[in-house]
Design an enzyme around this catalytic site. Structure first.
Site, PDB file in Angstrom:
ATOM      1  N   ILE A  64       7.507 -60.206 -62.402  1.00  0.00           N
ATOM      2  CA  ILE A  64       7.953 -59.510 -63.614  1.00  0.00           C
ATOM      3  C   ILE A  64       8.407 -58.080 -63.362  1.00  0.00           C
ATOM      4  CG2 ILE A  64       6.474 -60.888 -65.115  1.00  0.00           C
ATOM      5  CD1 ILE A  64       4.767 -58.210 -65.368  1.00  0.00           C
ATOM      6  N   TYR A  65       8.166 -57.533 -62.178  1.00  0.00           N
ATOM      7  CA  TYR A  65       8.580 -56.155 -61.922  1.00  0.00           C
ATOM      8  C   TYR A  65      10.109 -56.080 -61.960  1.00  0.00           C
ATOM      9  CZ  TYR A  65       3.806 -55.114 -60.307  1.00  0.00           C
ATOM     10  OH  TYR A  65       2.444 -54.941 -60.209  1.00  0.00           O
ATOM     11  N   SER A  66      10.600 -55.371 -62.962  1.00  0.00           N
ATOM     12  CA  SER A  66      12.048 -55.255 -63.177  1.00  0.00           C
ATOM     13  C   SER A  66      12.711 -56.627 -63.230  1.00  0.00           C
ATOM     14  CB  SER A  66      12.694 -54.366 -62.103  1.00  0.00           C
ATOM     15  OG  SER A  66      12.254 -53.036 -62.231  1.00  0.00           O
TER      16      SER A  66
END
Length: 352
Positions: A69-71
């Protein structure tokens, strides 16, 4: 023959496993910033990411953490590109799944469906055929624990994952999971990624005693208290204009720290800084490294200067007197039943 790099990096066992990890792990959440939340932390370019990874490797920091989900996956892509300049067997990669990434009803959680989908996509973005540590980013109370752990065990048996870990679990979540793994002979969580800092010591109440008992290593996220222990926040000046703590989205999604409590801890850090000649973040990181169960702490950096400063947190130790000073300044009243158990320390010894 190239010169051998001399590193002061210590390598520790990840929990009760045979895997050795460096005491510092680089958190790649600053890579590939493509939404409001992560842009508040940094907008690291690919060239900067390549440079940061190279500095880490030279320092003996060969462990890199990210998440799907990071960026929205761009962090994994940027980290994969940066690591492509190094031999795969020389690096350790950690990524995570569970949180929502997509609009469909099955694009979230720790179901077999979502985990298989998430791992395959993460491997593609990272440009590798396996990850060394695969985390569940949070606990999914709607999926049977047996389904989740059976899926993770198959990942290990297939060679797509080397070790499994969890993140942000409560004590009973983790203990139930370990019990199920033991019952069926499946892969068990050897690590838990958790929040722990001088201004956030809840980890010591239940998760640390559990980790000591069960041999689960802590991979500490946000050891600088969600950006509060960078040395830039002072009682006299408050939060600087360029701080990510000015973003309501960032503050609302992180740990809440009372203002006066923060300044009390910073005052103690200032005293220790004068005694040691080290910076406030270096002292705060070193304090966490000295705590029981900690296998590694995840550091981030917007640029090379911040990274090199954070690398200065290793290779030395705080004195017992300095640790006691920081402990006293950061201690808070306990929640029930922990305050009650402290009255019976004869049979409920503190983990520290």
């Amino acid at each position: 023959m190239p010169a051998t790099i001399q590193s002061i990096m210590e390598y520790r066992s990840l929990g009760k496993s045979g895997l050795k990890v460096p005491e510092l792990c680089f958190g790649a959440g600053t890579f590939g910033a493509s939404n409001e939340f992560f842009k508040a932390w940094s907008e690291t370019t690919q060239a900067e990411a390549d440079r940061i990874v190279g500095i880490c490797m030279d320092a003996g920091l060969n462990f890199f953490d990210t998440a799907d989900i990071y960026s929205d996956g761009d962090s994994e892509k940027a980290l994969g590109k940066a690591l492509s300049h190094h031999h795969r067997e020389d690096v350790l990669i950690s990524t995570k799944a569970t949180f929502r990434l997509g609009n469909g009803p099955n694009d979230v959680g720790s179901s077999r469906y979502h985990l298989i989908q998430s791992l395959e996509r993460s491997l593609k973005r990272l440009g590798t055929d396996y990850v060394d540590v695969y985390h569940l980013h949070g606990f999914d109370a709607t999926t049977p624990v047996e389904e989740t752990l059976n899926t993770l065990d198959k990942f290990v048996r297939e060679g797509k994952v080397r070790y499994i870990a969890c993140s942000n679990f409560s004590g009973w979540h983790l203990m139930k999971s370990l019990s199920v793994s033991e019952r069926y002979g499946w892969a068990r969580y050897v690590g838990q990624q958790c929040y722990y800092s001088l201004v956030g010591r809840d980890y010591e109440w239940e998760l640390m005693p559990l980790a000591l008992d069960q041999g689960v290593g802590a991979l500490v996220w946000s050891p600088l208290g969600w950006g509060r222990l960078t040395g830039k926040i002072r009682r006299e000046t408050g939060i600087p204009k360029d701080s990510r703590l000015n973003s309501k989205l960032v503050v609302d999604n992180g740990p809440q720290v009372p203002e006066e409590y923060l300044y009390k801890v910073v005052d103690a850090l200032d005293e220790v800084a004068k005694e040691t000649g080290k910076t406030i973040p270096q002292i705060a990181l070193n304090w966490v490294l000295g705590r029981p169960t900690v296998s590694t702490i995840i550091i981030g950096a917007r640029n090379e200067e911040q990274l090199r400063a954070n690398l200065g947190s290793i290779g030395w130790k705080l004195t017992p007197e300095q640790v006691q000073k920081l402990d006293a300044a950061s201690e808070v009243p306990l929640a029930y039943p922990y305050w009650h158990q402290r009255q019976f320390e004869e049979r409920n010894p503190r983990p520290i």
